[in-house]
Design an enzyme around this catalytic site. Structure first.
Site, mmCIF file in Angstrom:
data_model
loop_
_atom_site.group_PDB
_atom_site.id
_atom_site.type_symbol
_atom_site.label_atom_id
_atom_site.label_comp_id
_atom_site.label_asym_id
_atom_site.label_seq_id
_atom_site.Cartn_x
_atom_site.Cartn_y
_atom_site.Cartn_z
ATOM 1 N N VAL A 1 0.875 -1.168 0.000
ATOM 2 C CA VAL A 1 0.000 0.000 0.000
ATOM 3 C C VAL A 1 0.913 1.219 0.000
ATOM 4 C CG1 VAL A 1 -2.032 -1.054 1.066
ATOM 5 C CG2 VAL A 1 -0.235 -0.096 2.518
ATOM 6 N N SER A 2 0.431 2.317 -0.525
ATOM 7 C CA SER A 2 1.285 3.497 -0.696
ATOM 8 C C SER A 2 1.453 4.321 0.564
ATOM 9 C CB SER A 2 0.733 4.387 -1.806
ATOM 10 O OG SER A 2 0.732 3.676 -3.023
#
Length: 186
Positions: A8-9
């Site tokens: 996930v960023s």
């Protein structure tokens, strides 16, 4: 061994959806990165690449979670292939054991990169339109009433640039941008 990779960023994004998908695919070990996929400098990705052995299978929810550019994707797949490790992407139904799977991997990688570039372009266009309408003006300019004094100390060689930045609580780019502006007005 089936090894899952999740990315996930940001810290605010949730990994549960990806974890559920990979658990349904019977992964034995899971690596999770919480950072941008813009390059391959991700701690868990690097650890996973060091860990995998011949006969292992790397499983991801989608190609975009594994790599954001076609070049990085193909490089990562090359690393896995040299280690005799299979790659599976659930969303795109890709399996690198077949020639068709390898071909489709390249196509989907290119499409993911195109999508990312289009998003960036639309974002820049939206910012431009917002600026024209006066709606978007960017971040507020950092102001520090001590700049003139600290700038003078730095120019005189009494303090280093790093010390000046620290006193001003400014980043390197902000400090040097203001120095440049100051020199242009003198």
């Amino acid at each position: 061994m089936r090894i899952g990779y999740v990315r996930v960023s940001t810290e605010q994004q949730h990994i549960e959806r990806q974890k559920v998908i990979l658990n349904d695919m019977n992964v034995d070990k899971l690596y999770v990165d919480r950072c941008s996929g813009k390059n391959m400098n991700r701690p868990q990705l690097q650890e996973m690449l060091s860990f995998v052995r011949a006969g292992d299978v790397v499983v991801v929810e989608s190609i975009s979670r594994f790599a954001r550019s076609t070049r990085d994707l193909l490089h990562l797949i090359d690393i896995l292939t040299k280690k005799e490790v299979q790659f599976i992407s659930k969303k795109e139904s890709l399996d690198t054991q077949s020639p068709a799977g390898k071909f489709m991997l390249t196509v989907f990688g290119a499409l993911s990169e195109l999508e990312r570039d289009q998003i960036r372009q639309r974002q820049l266009e939206g910012i431009s339109i917002g600026k024209e309408r006066g709606v978007f003006q960017g971040r507020k300019r950092k102001v520090n009433s001590e700049f003139d004094r600290i700038y003078g100390q730095w120019v005189a060689g009494k303090i280093t640039a790093t010390q000046a930045m620290k006193k001003l609580s400014w980043s390197k780019s902000t400090f040097y941008r203001r120095v440049k502006e100051r020199k242009e007005t003198q």
